[in-house]
Design an enzyme around this catalytic site. Sequence first.
Site, PDB file in Angstrom:
ATOM      1  N   GLU A   1       0.784  -1.235   0.000  1.00  0.00           N
ATOM      2  CA  GLU A   1       0.000   0.000   0.000  1.00  0.00           C
ATOM      3  C   GLU A   1       0.820   1.290   0.000  1.00  0.00           C
ATOM      4  O   GLU A   1       0.606   2.181   0.814  1.00  0.00           O
ATOM      5  CB  GLU A   1      -1.000  -0.009   1.163  1.00  0.00           C
ATOM      6  CG  GLU A   1      -2.029  -1.116   1.005  1.00  0.00           C
ATOM      7  CD  GLU A   1      -3.262  -0.962   1.892  1.00  0.00           C
ATOM      8  OE1 GLU A   1      -3.263  -0.086   2.778  1.00  0.00           O
ATOM      9  OE2 GLU A   1      -4.234  -1.701   1.675  1.00  0.00           O
TER      10      GLU A   1
ATOM     11  N   GLU B   1      -5.724  -8.482  -0.125  1.00  0.00           N
ATOM     12  CA  GLU B   1      -6.524  -8.129   1.055  1.00  0.00           C
ATOM     13  C   GLU B   1      -7.927  -7.808   0.604  1.00  0.00           C
ATOM     14  O   GLU B   1      -8.120  -7.211  -0.457  1.00  0.00           O
ATOM     15  CB  GLU B   1      -5.950  -6.912   1.801  1.00  0.00           C
ATOM     16  CG  GLU B   1      -4.664  -7.179   2.535  1.00  0.00           C
ATOM     17  CD  GLU B   1      -4.172  -5.978   3.347  1.00  0.00           C
ATOM     18  OE1 GLU B   1      -5.007  -5.228   3.904  1.00  0.00           O
ATOM     19  OE2 GLU B   1      -2.940  -5.807   3.417  1.00  0.00           O
TER      20      GLU B   1
HETATM   21  C1  BG6 Z   1      -4.885  -2.375   4.790  1.00  0.00           C
HETATM   22  C2  BG6 Z   1      -3.553  -2.708   5.397  1.00  0.00           C
HETATM   23  O1  BG6 Z   1      -4.883  -1.038   4.470  1.00  0.00           O
HETATM   24  O2  BG6 Z   1      -6.018  -2.466   5.569  1.00  0.00           O
HETATM   25  C3  BG6 Z   1      -3.617  -3.613   6.611  1.00  0.00           C
HETATM   26  O3  BG6 Z   1      -2.670  -3.248   4.445  1.00  0.00           O
HETATM   27  C4  BG6 Z   1      -4.785  -3.192   7.476  1.00  0.00           C
HETATM   28  O4  BG6 Z   1      -2.391  -3.561   7.263  1.00  0.00           O
HETATM   29  C5  BG6 Z   1      -6.064  -3.353   6.666  1.00  0.00           C
HETATM   30  O5  BG6 Z   1      -4.876  -3.889   8.685  1.00  0.00           O
HETATM   31  C6  BG6 Z   1      -7.351  -3.078   7.425  1.00  0.00           C
HETATM   32  O6  BG6 Z   1      -7.386  -1.772   7.915  1.00  0.00           O
HETATM   33  P1  BG6 Z   1      -7.481  -1.479   9.463  1.00  0.00           P
HETATM   34  O7  BG6 Z   1      -7.266  -0.029   9.601  1.00  0.00           O
HETATM   35  O8  BG6 Z   1      -8.838  -1.908   9.907  1.00  0.00           O
HETATM   36  O9  BG6 Z   1      -6.415  -2.266  10.134  1.00  0.00           O
END
Ligand code: BG6
Length: 476
Positions: free
Chosen positions: A165, A375
Amino acid sequence: MPLLKEFPHDFLWGASTSAHQVEGAWNEDGRGLSTVDLKKMPEGITDYKIASDHYHHYKEDIALMGEMGFKAYRCSISWTRIYPNGNDEKPNEKGLAFYDHVFDECLKYGIEPIVTINHFDFPIHLIEEYGGWQSRRVIDDYVRYCQTLFEHYGKKVHYWLTMNEQSMMIVYGQSRVASLFYGEPIKSRKKVMDVNHIMCIAQAKVMKMYHDMNLGGKIGPAPNIVPVYAASNKPEDVLVTMNYNEFRNTLYLDLLVKGKYPKALWSYLEDCHWTPDIYEGDMEILANGKPDIIAFNYYFSECTQAYQDEEEKVEEFNDNVTFMAQSGNKPRIAQQVANKNIQLTTSGMGIDPIGLRIVLRELSDRYELPLIITENGCGVKDVLEADGTIHDTYRIDYLKKHIEQLRLAIHEGVDLIGYCPWSAIDLVSTGEGIEKRYGFIYVNRSETDLKDMKRYRKDSFYWYKNVIATHGKCLD
Ligand code: BG6
């Protein structure tokens, strides 16, 4: 209704985590201090020092992934486990050994490790020495770190992701993650563009080096991508949406895949005197170091409209939304607005499965490379029942709707090679702790009480196991 094409036979079904969000053991076995260790968490929210204690539970965790039938596990390596200061003379043997154990354990269950080289954590020493990603000195240190990884793990790991990211680090900076702007936030937009450029040069060098080493695997970046919708069919809303899309999505991939800056965005940077410093040879480096795959993280869509008063808003740049979005004449500035057509999770995140298909189609057409989703998921508070069950029907529902769209995208011609939702096990989020859970595997701890760290299978664990066993045919 035509018969839909099936998921490719070697489709990489799996899930993801990142080192600092699961490992814990922040000061064990020679690990050096990283930005994430010093990140200030909100009151009552846990830090990353112990996290899900995966460092001591990895065998059990990977066995559970094996039980689910994972074909892939996307994880990351902590730079300061390998080089405690980021640029030490020799790597830390205990750090190297830990990931050897993790990858060996994966291979034992037929799980392909997909390894992110840098996921939001960064050696404090390199920030103190030269300002981290703000200095071009980081390029050599990052390349050397990667060379060590490729030499050491090259036979075991066939999928490498250069950086998690970059897009979010640039768009959200200090407010979002600790790694980029540790210490004083960078106020200068030109400097942020310098950082972005340096990150791309470093990644291009690493991709070239990886290819030159002939290890036979694949490498690529892992940005966060959103589809950006215009709030209305007013031409000015459509135009700012195009502009915002260049800053939010295409800037990073155009540089890494095509070796070029998006045109309208570049013209805006010139108008604002925000163009990055480009050294002689930089564009050749970009032209010579290209990815084999694009990994990307998808959570939700965004929606933008034009500001009414451009001049006024130019003065109001903040870290979150309006950095740019521009081109030519007015309107230049995009404003994010809510999209009434999108439902929300209980934690307020948009749910837009069709948005994922839109992104898949756009990336596939623009870059013509194999894609992998690294993700996608829904962070929600779960309830551990007295009998050890967790009924996370909301998570099943969320993932099911997204997987349906994957199949449609494949049917429409997208070369999608894998799906690794967030997250394999519960972990500490980027700012909202561990009670906002994403995993298929429940980790028994709260924000303030470490309890017994016992692992429990959620309902989504059994559901995903069946999805994998039926190769995505049965989603119920
Ligand atoms: C992504 C990241 O942006 O979102 C992760 O790569 C992150 O590291 C995930 O955990 C979910 O977002 P958040 O803020 O709920 O942890």
